[in-house]
Enzyme design. Structure first.
Site, PDB file in Angstrom:
ATOM      1  N   ASP A  31      28.771  11.977   8.754  1.00 39.46           N
ATOM      2  CA  ASP A  31      29.674  12.664   7.990  1.00 39.46           C
ATOM      3  C   ASP A  31      29.628  14.133   7.821  1.00 39.46           C
ATOM      4  O   ASP A  31      28.429  14.547   8.068  1.00 39.46           O
ATOM      5  CB  ASP A  31      29.703  12.239   6.553  1.00 39.46           C
TER       6      ASP A  31
ATOM      7  N   SER B  85      32.954   8.588   1.886  1.00 41.35           N
ATOM      8  CA  SER B  85      33.651   8.523   1.134  1.00 41.35           C
ATOM      9  C   SER B  85      34.654   7.513   1.586  1.00 41.35           C
ATOM     10  O   SER B  85      34.753   6.892   2.711  1.00 41.35           O
ATOM     11  CB  SER B  85      34.439   9.747   0.945  1.00 41.35           C
TER      12      SER B  85
ATOM     13  N   TYR C 238      50.055  12.962  12.049  1.00 37.89           N
ATOM     14  CA  TYR C 238      49.216  11.674  11.743  1.00 37.89           C
ATOM     15  C   TYR C 238      49.584  10.530  12.523  1.00 37.89           C
ATOM     16  O   TYR C 238      48.710   9.890  13.041  1.00 37.89           O
ATOM     17  CB  TYR C 238      49.280  11.415  10.334  1.00 37.89           C
TER      18      TYR C 238
ATOM     19  N   PHE D 267      46.480   2.101   1.451  1.00 39.89           N
ATOM     20  CA  PHE D 267      45.249   1.701   0.726  1.00 39.89           C
ATOM     21  C   PHE D 267      45.160   2.597  -0.532  1.00 39.89           C
ATOM     22  O   PHE D 267      45.402   3.987  -0.605  1.00 39.89           O
ATOM     23  CB  PHE D 267      44.113   1.666   1.388  1.00 39.89           C
TER      24      PHE D 267
ATOM     25  N   THR E  17      43.005   5.079  -2.354  1.00 46.44           N
ATOM     26  CA  THR E  17      42.068   5.654  -1.795  1.00 46.44           C
ATOM     27  C   THR E  17      42.157   7.174  -2.444  1.00 46.44           C
ATOM     28  O   THR E  17      43.167   7.356  -2.966  1.00 46.44           O
ATOM     29  CB  THR E  17      41.728   5.889  -0.193  1.00 46.44           C
TER      30      THR E  17
ATOM     31  N   VAL F 151      32.702  15.414  13.621  1.00 44.95           N
ATOM     32  CA  VAL F 151      33.256  14.839  15.074  1.00 44.95           C
ATOM     33  C   VAL F 151      33.710  15.702  16.155  1.00 44.95           C
ATOM     34  O   VAL F 151      34.010  15.337  17.278  1.00 44.95           O
ATOM     35  CB  VAL F 151      33.994  13.464  14.478  1.00 44.95           C
TER      36      VAL F 151
ATOM     37  N   SER G 275      46.501   3.015  12.257  1.00 44.46           N
ATOM     38  CA  SER G 275      47.165   2.982  10.945  1.00 44.46           C
ATOM     39  C   SER G 275      48.616   2.321  11.284  1.00 44.46           C
ATOM     40  O   SER G 275      48.893   2.519  12.431  1.00 44.46           O
ATOM     41  CB  SER G 275      47.681   4.432  10.429  1.00 44.46           C
TER      42      SER G 275
ATOM     43  N   LYS H 232      47.383   8.393  15.260  1.00 44.64           N
ATOM     44  CA  LYS H 232      46.695   6.937  14.846  1.00 44.64           C
ATOM     45  C   LYS H 232      47.403   6.262  15.989  1.00 44.64           C
ATOM     46  O   LYS H 232      46.855   5.238  16.464  1.00 44.64           O
ATOM     47  CB  LYS H 232      47.531   6.522  13.732  1.00 44.64           C
TER      48      LYS H 232
END
Length: 266
Positions: free
Chosen positions: A36, A15, A172, A205, A207, A63, A159, A176
């Site tokens: 994934d 995705s 987050y 972005f 998404t 992961v 990011s 990153k």
């Protein structure tokens, strides 16, 4: 490194930016192993987007599960032996977002378990996958025509939040930031095996993560951009991945993809 005739692992490849990267690499003749945890999305991608392609295969793995992930990487290596398309690297695009201030409105700490989950996926998962792939790349024979002795490429996904995290992005932005900080030491660690490491730091972005945003929030974010004044597109991210893979001099770098934005407080 040539993309054609090589195999690349793309985590989160079912995705978003990962999927568009998969499409980009196959357009160059590269083979892609999508890793994934979303089996349903993986099956949909294989049936709707790559139904007849021999260039793409889906491998289910989380992961954050080291044992399961290692089995998936070994299965990818086995696939490269079947196809004769040597392992060329990994694009570590699997990641999650969780927004919360460190204290809620009543002054109580936000969820520690949620913070740990973000770190487990975005940091530990990235390190685990890259270390496994690096060990397999280090064992690959060198191409006689490869004058630089390059064995592979690791593309990390950081990011702009690593440097300009906004309100509610402690988890987050911190995760990153860790990915960005891994880049240079990892490149130095792996240089003796001819493995490059580059991090991409996308801004905002277009998404599935940004689609639900209120128009007011989107307008504020766009106002922070210099040029172009719009959200980034997945194909622009994917083209940078292919450029990094093909340009051997790019190593140990963090590349921003952000329209010259410097994120402020929302």
């Amino acid at each position: 490194m040539k993309i054609d005739g090589r195999t690349f692992i793309v985590s989160g490849g079912a995705s978003g930016l990962g999927l568009r990267t998969t499409q980009e690499l196959t357009s160059y003749g590269g083979y892609v192993a999508i890793v994934d945890r979303d089996e349903e999305a993986g099956e949909r991608v294989m049936s709707q987007i790559f139904p007849y392609s021999k260039l793409v295969r889906f491998f289910r793995a989380d992961v954050t599960d080291a044992e399961h992930l290692e089995k998936a990487v070994d299965a990818v290596v086995a696939w490269t032996k079947e196809t004769g398309k040597q392992l060329g690297g990994v694009v570590s695009a699997a990641g999650i977002v969780w927004g919360a201030k460190i204290l809620d409105r009543s002054g109580k700490p936000s969820s520690l378990s949620a913070f740990k989950t973000v770190m487990d996926v975005n940091v530990i998962g990235t390190y685990s996958l890259c270390s496994l792939v690096a060990s397999r790349l280090a064992a690959e024979p060198l191409d006689e025509l490869n004058e630089d002795g390059e064995r592979g490429v690791i593309v990390l996904v950081s990011s702009v939040s690593a440097l300009e995290g906004q309100t509610g992005q402690v988890a987050y932005g911190g995760s990153k930031g860790a990915v960005a900080s891994m880049t240079l030491p990892m490149a130095r660690d792996l240089a003796q095996w001819g493995i490059r490491v580059v991090a991409l730091a996308p801004g905002v972005f277009d998404t599935a993560m940004t689609t639900p945003m209120p128009k007011k929030t989107k307008d504020k974010l766009i106002a922070m951009l210099e040029f172009p004044r719009r959200f980034g597109r997945a194909d622009e991210f994917a083209r940078m991945v292919s450029s990094v893979i093909q340009n051997v001099i790019i190593n140990g770098a963090i590349i921003r993809l952000d329209g010259a934005s410097r994120m402020g407080k929302l």
